[in-house]
Structures are given as C-alpha cells and as structure tokens.
Write a protein that holds these residues in place. Structure first.
Motif, PDB file in Angstrom:
ATOM      1  N   GLY A 292       1.264  -1.219  -0.276  1.00  0.00           N
ATOM      2  CA  GLY A 292       0.135   0.667   0.254  1.00  0.00           C
ATOM      3  C   GLY A 292       0.905   1.148   0.001  1.00  0.00           C
ATOM      4  O   GLY A 292       0.790   2.293  -0.672  1.00  0.00           O
ATOM      5  N   LYS A 293       1.516   0.993   0.941  1.00  0.00           N
ATOM      6  CA  LYS A 293       2.362   2.703   0.627  1.00  0.00           C
ATOM      7  C   LYS A 293       3.518   3.028  -0.656  1.00  0.00           C
ATOM      8  O   LYS A 293       4.070   3.712  -0.832  1.00  0.00           O
ATOM      9  CB  LYS A 293       3.646   2.319   1.969  1.00  0.00           C
ATOM     10  CG  LYS A 293       3.120   2.686   3.512  1.00  0.00           C
ATOM     11  CD  LYS A 293       4.638   2.627   4.112  1.00  0.00           C
ATOM     12  CE  LYS A 293       6.009   0.991   4.437  1.00  0.00           C
ATOM     13  NZ  LYS A 293       7.155   1.795   5.274  1.00  0.00           N
ATOM     14  N   GLU A 298       3.324   6.496  -5.870  1.00  0.00           N
ATOM     15  CA  GLU A 298       3.079   6.770  -7.125  1.00  0.00           C
ATOM     16  C   GLU A 298       1.962   7.004  -7.486  1.00  0.00           C
ATOM     17  O   GLU A 298       1.624   7.377  -9.180  1.00  0.00           O
ATOM     18  CB  GLU A 298       3.365   4.729  -7.484  1.00  0.00           C
ATOM     19  CG  GLU A 298       4.898   4.259  -7.926  1.00  0.00           C
ATOM     20  CD  GLU A 298       5.229   2.847  -7.959  1.00  0.00           C
ATOM     21  OE1 GLU A 298       3.771   2.047  -8.069  1.00  0.00           O
ATOM     22  OE2 GLU A 298       5.661   2.609  -7.514  1.00  0.00           O
ATOM     23  N   ASN A 299       1.511   7.271  -6.476  1.00  0.00           N
ATOM     24  CA  ASN A 299      -0.177   7.933  -6.592  1.00  0.00           C
ATOM     25  C   ASN A 299      -0.533   8.594  -6.221  1.00  0.00           C
ATOM     26  O   ASN A 299      -1.537   8.636  -5.088  1.00  0.00           O
ATOM     27  CB  ASN A 299      -1.244   6.572  -7.408  1.00  0.00           C
ATOM     28  CG  ASN A 299      -0.392   5.881  -8.398  1.00  0.00           C
ATOM     29  OD1 ASN A 299      -0.834   5.861  -9.316  1.00  0.00           O
ATOM     30  ND2 ASN A 299       0.251   4.843  -8.013  1.00  0.00           N
ATOM     31  N   GLU A 308      -9.136  -0.441  -9.262  1.00  0.00           N
ATOM     32  CA  GLU A 308      -7.880  -0.711 -10.019  1.00  0.00           C
ATOM     33  C   GLU A 308      -6.600  -1.664  -8.108  1.00  0.00           C
ATOM     34  O   GLU A 308      -6.243  -2.533  -8.742  1.00  0.00           O
ATOM     35  CB  GLU A 308      -7.100   0.123 -10.492  1.00  0.00           C
ATOM     36  CG  GLU A 308      -5.590   0.157 -11.289  1.00  0.00           C
ATOM     37  CD  GLU A 308      -5.800  -1.433 -11.449  1.00  0.00           C
ATOM     38  OE1 GLU A 308      -4.514  -1.876 -11.977  1.00  0.00           O
ATOM     39  OE2 GLU A 308      -6.812  -1.408 -12.750  1.00  0.00           O
ATOM     40  N   LEU A 309      -7.426  -0.640  -7.323  1.00  0.00           N
ATOM     41  CA  LEU A 309      -6.221  -1.537  -6.380  1.00  0.00           C
ATOM     42  C   LEU A 309      -5.898  -2.921  -6.054  1.00  0.00           C
ATOM     43  O   LEU A 309      -4.949  -3.497  -5.503  1.00  0.00           O
ATOM     44  CB  LEU A 309      -7.626  -0.482  -4.620  1.00  0.00           C
ATOM     45  CG  LEU A 309      -6.179  -1.140  -4.011  1.00  0.00           C
ATOM     46  CD1 LEU A 309      -4.813  -0.351  -3.932  1.00  0.00           C
ATOM     47  CD2 LEU A 309      -7.170  -0.681  -2.182  1.00  0.00           C
ATOM     48  N   GLY A 310      -6.897  -3.552  -6.093  1.00  0.00           N
ATOM     49  CA  GLY A 310      -7.081  -5.211  -6.401  1.00  0.00           C
ATOM     50  C   GLY A 310      -5.516  -6.078  -6.950  1.00  0.00           C
ATOM     51  O   GLY A 310      -5.094  -6.509  -6.558  1.00  0.00           O
ATOM     52  N   TYR A 311      -6.049  -5.289  -8.226  1.00  0.00           N
ATOM     53  CA  TYR A 311      -5.133  -5.295  -9.316  1.00  0.00           C
ATOM     54  C   TYR A 311      -3.699  -5.077  -9.023  1.00  0.00           C
ATOM     55  O   TYR A 311      -2.581  -5.512  -8.933  1.00  0.00           O
ATOM     56  CB  TYR A 311      -5.859  -5.491 -10.692  1.00  0.00           C
ATOM     57  CG  TYR A 311      -7.002  -5.739 -10.665  1.00  0.00           C
ATOM     58  CD1 TYR A 311      -7.348  -7.028 -11.185  1.00  0.00           C
ATOM     59  CD2 TYR A 311      -8.109  -4.677 -10.173  1.00  0.00           C
ATOM     60  CE1 TYR A 311      -8.501  -7.611 -11.455  1.00  0.00           C
ATOM     61  CE2 TYR A 311      -9.250  -5.663 -10.773  1.00  0.00           C
ATOM     62  CZ  TYR A 311      -9.340  -7.037 -10.819  1.00  0.00           C
ATOM     63  OH  TYR A 311     -10.517  -7.462 -11.420  1.00  0.00           O
ATOM     64  N   ALA A 312      -3.635  -3.599  -8.375  1.00  0.00           N
ATOM     65  CA  ALA A 312      -2.260  -2.925  -8.215  1.00  0.00           C
ATOM     66  C   ALA A 312      -1.229  -3.985  -7.122  1.00  0.00           C
ATOM     67  O   ALA A 312      -0.278  -4.051  -7.249  1.00  0.00           O
ATOM     68  CB  ALA A 312      -2.151  -1.342  -7.553  1.00  0.00           C
ATOM     69  N   LEU A 313      -2.353  -4.214  -6.181  1.00  0.00           N
ATOM     70  CA  LEU A 313      -1.348  -4.826  -4.912  1.00  0.00           C
ATOM     71  C   LEU A 313      -1.315  -6.399  -5.429  1.00  0.00           C
ATOM     72  O   LEU A 313       0.074  -6.684  -5.166  1.00  0.00           O
ATOM     73  CB  LEU A 313      -2.930  -5.095  -4.058  1.00  0.00           C
ATOM     74  CG  LEU A 313      -3.056  -3.925  -2.976  1.00  0.00           C
ATOM     75  CD1 LEU A 313      -4.369  -4.106  -2.054  1.00  0.00           C
ATOM     76  CD2 LEU A 313      -1.803  -3.482  -2.463  1.00  0.00           C
ATOM     77  N   VAL A 337      -4.997   3.159   4.787  1.00  0.00           N
ATOM     78  CA  VAL A 337      -4.171   3.441   3.367  1.00  0.00           C
ATOM     79  C   VAL A 337      -4.722   3.091   2.161  1.00  0.00           C
ATOM     80  O   VAL A 337      -4.430   3.483   1.158  1.00  0.00           O
ATOM     81  CB  VAL A 337      -3.049   2.330   3.821  1.00  0.00           C
ATOM     82  CG1 VAL A 337      -2.505   1.119   2.327  1.00  0.00           C
ATOM     83  CG2 VAL A 337      -1.568   2.913   4.658  1.00  0.00           C
ATOM     84  N   ARG A 338      -5.711   1.857   2.433  1.00  0.00           N
ATOM     85  CA  ARG A 338      -7.060   2.084   1.461  1.00  0.00           C
ATOM     86  C   ARG A 338      -7.640   2.855   0.292  1.00  0.00           C
ATOM     87  O   ARG A 338      -7.657   3.226  -0.609  1.00  0.00           O
ATOM     88  CB  ARG A 338      -8.247   0.834   1.598  1.00  0.00           C
ATOM     89  CG  ARG A 338      -8.914   0.744   0.788  1.00  0.00           C
ATOM     90  CD  ARG A 338     -10.422  -0.570   1.134  1.00  0.00           C
ATOM     91  NE  ARG A 338     -11.004  -1.063   0.072  1.00  0.00           N
ATOM     92  CZ  ARG A 338     -10.493  -1.851  -0.162  1.00  0.00           C
ATOM     93  NH1 ARG A 338      -9.765  -2.975   0.637  1.00  0.00           N
ATOM     94  NH2 ARG A 338     -11.051  -2.679  -1.210  1.00  0.00           N
ATOM     95  N   SER A 339      -8.194   4.408   1.030  1.00  0.00           N
ATOM     96  CA  SER A 339      -8.403   5.473   0.532  1.00  0.00           C
ATOM     97  C   SER A 339      -7.362   6.182  -0.043  1.00  0.00           C
ATOM     98  O   SER A 339      -7.318   6.636  -0.739  1.00  0.00           O
ATOM     99  CB  SER A 339      -9.163   6.497   1.671  1.00  0.00           C
ATOM    100  OG  SER A 339     -10.131   5.328   2.173  1.00  0.00           O
ATOM    101  N   PHE A 340      -6.467   6.218   0.598  1.00  0.00           N
ATOM    102  CA  PHE A 340      -4.697   7.061   0.012  1.00  0.00           C
ATOM    103  C   PHE A 340      -4.555   5.924  -1.148  1.00  0.00           C
ATOM    104  O   PHE A 340      -4.622   6.787  -2.310  1.00  0.00           O
ATOM    105  CB  PHE A 340      -4.299   6.669   0.739  1.00  0.00           C
ATOM    106  CG  PHE A 340      -2.794   8.337   0.761  1.00  0.00           C
ATOM    107  CD1 PHE A 340      -2.717   8.679  -0.553  1.00  0.00           C
ATOM    108  CD2 PHE A 340      -2.579   8.781   2.334  1.00  0.00           C
ATOM    109  CE1 PHE A 340      -1.673   9.747  -0.227  1.00  0.00           C
ATOM    110  CE2 PHE A 340      -1.237   9.320   2.501  1.00  0.00           C
ATOM    111  CZ  PHE A 340      -1.527  10.475   0.743  1.00  0.00           C
ATOM    112  N   ALA A 341      -4.984   4.965  -1.207  1.00  0.00           N
ATOM    113  CA  ALA A 341      -3.924   3.820  -2.103  1.00  0.00           C
ATOM    114  C   ALA A 341      -5.435   4.252  -3.682  1.00  0.00           C
ATOM    115  O   ALA A 341      -4.779   4.481  -4.902  1.00  0.00           O
ATOM    116  CB  ALA A 341      -3.890   2.766  -2.199  1.00  0.00           C
TER     117      ALA A 341
END
Length: 422
Positions: A292-293, A298-299, A308-313, A337-341
């Motif tokens: 997440g960090k 990067e974003n 997109e978050l699940g795929y990025a992780l 972290v989830r909301s920030f990412a």
C-alpha cells in the motif's frame, strides 16, 4: 400516520442493528425499508434540503463521492470491480439520510432500544456459535473448536464479529455507570449488566481478534480511570471492580489459543525479514502495508482508481515475491492506506475529517460512548479494510451517522450527577 411511521422506523433500526452481528445480508432488507420510510415522511424533505448546507452531511458523504470520481480514471477492464466497490460503500450515502429522518422520531427510549438490540444480537450470535461448537467439542475433544475462526465460521470471520462484541461491551460498561442508556437502567439490574459484561468478554476472547482484545484493555483502562478521577464511583468500589476485570482479563489471555495468537504476532514483528513467504495474519498485514505504501508513493494525488487497487496490489506482491499475500489476494487491512491508495490524498483526508468530526462532537456534547466509538473505529481503521466489507461499512455508517446527527441522544442518563454510587 407519523406515529406509525416512527414506530416502523424504530423497529427497523433495532432489527438492523440486531442482525448485523448475525447475518449482514439480512440488514439490506431493513435498510431498504428505512430509506422508504424516510421518503414517506413529508417533513423530511425540508430537513434533507437544509442538510445540503450542513458541513457534517458533506463530511460523511464525501468519501462516497470520491468512489464515483475514482471511476473516471479506473481502467476500462476493471470498471466492473469499481462498481462492486461503489455498491459496497453505498451505506456512506444511505445512513446520513436515514438518521436525518430519525432525528424527527418522537418515540421515547429510542437509544435504549437500539443499544439493547445490538447487545441481544451479539448474545444471539454467541448462542449460535456455541450451539455448533460445543457438540463438535464433545465428540472430538478438540479445544481449538471453541476459538477464533473455527468458532465463529458459522456466522462470519472472527475479526468482523469482534467489532460488534467490543462495542456491546462498551455499552454495557457505560450503562453500568449510568453513562449511556440501556433498557436495564435501574440499579437493581446491575447484576444482570455484570453478567452480560462477563459473557461478552469471554465471547471476545474466544474470537481471539488481537486488535479488539488490545482495544478491550485500552478502553477498560480509560473507563475506570475516568470514573475514579471524576469520582463517579468511590475507590472502595472501583478497586474491587478493577481487580476483578484484571483477573478476568489475565485468565482469558492465558488460555492457550489466545496466547498463541499473540505469541505469533510478537514473533512476526521481531522477524519482519521473513514475511515474504509467511501466511501468518500479522505477516500478511505487514506485506499488504508495504504494498500500500508503495502504491501511495506512485499515485499520491489521485490514487489508482476505484476498481484498480486489488490488481495493483497483486502486481506488487508478484513482483516483490510476497508469496503468502499473493496467494491469499490480501487487501491493505488498513482503511487509511486503502483510501489513500485508491483515491489519493483526498481519500485519506476525507477519513481524517470524519474522525475529527466524531471526536469534536463527542467532546462538545460530553458523550463517552461516542468518544469510545471514535477511538475504537480509529484503531480498527488502521488494521482493517472497514470500507471493503459489508460488515465493516454498514456497522460503521450506522453508529457514525447516528452520533453525528443525534449527538445528544446517546448521552441521556438516569443521573447527570457524579458519584452515583457514593
């Protein structure tokens, strides 16, 4: 007509908070009825319009708006995942309207009924877990059946169920000191409240959720410290109570399955260099936090988008050889972290604003239950994806919207004086 609608509304609110610990899907039925009732009350329309000018309304709703904005830059192939996320967090929009409507409800003892419904729901979920686990234990003699996921699997995950249990415990303890309303308000029922406290405490330790057990210790210390300093109860009564709670907590913590989970956590924290291949829960959370960090760096400004978050992780886990996290498709397990990412800096600040509002209103209206709610949720937001699951988002939005739009309602007590046990 209004009295009928008020009665149905209160019943549906009690039903909602009762079934949340038991089966979250059932709450969607009552939530639908609550929205309908809110629309049927003619006096609500002027309230809804006036709340569009209310900063509290926009603070609660803004995270939901970000989910729609995040769809604009979600990759086309992940649009479906984005809409699934929006569906999950719809409670962020729905509950403010429900509790704006509730603010005109004229029925007495509203909060007593709602708080009691939550406790009954927790007790009923405990009964269901025991009714399944005890026969299995008798036939197998396997003590592990009475703990953690094997104990709660008939209902839901132990972490999610523990949210409801810890809040029920706080309501019971504050009701014992006449600091929050409950149906069993008279002092002659204090014995019943003590029994409820013990039963729910045992339930919490059987669930063995590390975060909520640590919260249990923290909140108990805050409550008893506050009652002694404010002389709500004299030392001659406070000390035996504190001593009893310490003994009960020490005994429950010493149980093998509970102690084992904490030992694993301490081991993982002292061997962070070995988290890549581990599937232990703390190791998975550490891996998810690192991922997440990296995504946030990067974003930073707008995030990766709603879907997109699940795929990025997953890409991060695969690239950095976090085998356990990749296999289990681990989410950040941290809502900040989830909301920030997902939505960048605005996503993070939108959550901070909610907690600033909660703590501000709790202190302004001297509402101890609201303060403990904000504190508990703040901790859970750091260890759970509260907006990623129905159990988290519905429960959070229910009580948060309640407190924000009815901050004085939960602070009605039998006695506004200190020293009630003197």
């Amino acid at each position: 007509m209004k009295k009928i609608l008020d009665s149905i509304e209160l019943f549906m609110l009690c039903f909602t908070v009762f079934v949340i610990p038991i089966h979250i899907k059932l709450s969607s039925i009552s939530i639908g009825f609550l929205v309908l009732i809110a629309l049927l009350k003619k006096e609500n329309y002027s309230l809804f319009l006036s709340n569009f000018k209310n900063y509290k309304f926009w603070i609660l709703v803004f995270p939901y708006i970000l989910y729609w904005i995040g769809m604009i830059y979600t990759p086309a192939k992940h649009i479906k995942a984005g809409f699934q996320q929006i569906e999950i967090v719809s409670s962020l929009l729905v509950f403010p309207f429900i509790f704006i409507s509730y603010s005109t409800n004229s029925i007495k003892n509203k909060i007593e009924l709602i708080n009691t419904a939550l406790i009954l729901g927790v007790l009923f979920s405990y009964f269901i877990c025991l009714s399944i686990a005890i026969p299995k234990y008798i036939s197998t003699k396997d003590f592990g059946i009475l703990y953690y996921s094997r104990f709660s699997e008939v209902i839901k995950g132990p972490h999610h169920l523990s949210y409801h249990v810890i809040i029920a415990i706080m309501i019971i303890v504050l009701a014992l000191f006449e600091k929050t309303p409950l149906l069993l308000t008279k002092r002659k029922y204090n014995g019943v409240k003590v029994i409820l406290f013990v039963v729910c405490s045992v339930f919490l330790f059987q669930l063995s959720s590390k975060a909520t057990i640590l919260l249990y210790f923290l909140c108990m210390a805050l409550i008893f410290g506050y009652t002694v300093i404010k002389r709500i109860i004299p030392l001659r009564i406070a000390l035996p109570i504190i001593f009893t709670v310490i003994l009960l907590s020490a005994f429950l913590y010493s149980l093998p399955n509970v102690k084992m989970r904490f030992n694993k956590m301490f081991f993982t924290l002292s061997h962070k260099d070995e988290i890549n291949k581990s599937q232990e829960s703390t190791a998975l959370r550490l891996a998810a936090f690192e991922a997440g960090k990296s995504i946030i760096k990067e974003n930073f400004w707008i995030g990766v988008g709603t879907g997109e978050l699940g795929y990025a992780l997953s890409r991060y886990y695969k690239h950095h050889d976090f085998q356990g996290a990749y296999i289990k498709y681990i989410s950040p397990h941290n809502q900040f972290v989830r909301s920030f990412a997902m939505h960048g800096l605005p996503g993070f600040l939108s959550l901070v604003a909610i907690f600033v509002l909660l703590f501000f209103l709790a202190l302004k209206h001297s509402n101890p239950l609201m303060f403990l709610w904000a504190l508990i949720m703040l901790v859970l937001f750091n260890v759970e994806d509260m907006f990623g699951i129905q159990d988290g988002i519905v429960f959070f939005c229910f009580y948060t919207a309640y407190f924000v739009f009815n901050p004085k309602d939960c602070n009605v007590t039998l006695s506004q004086k200190s020293g009630i046990y003197s």
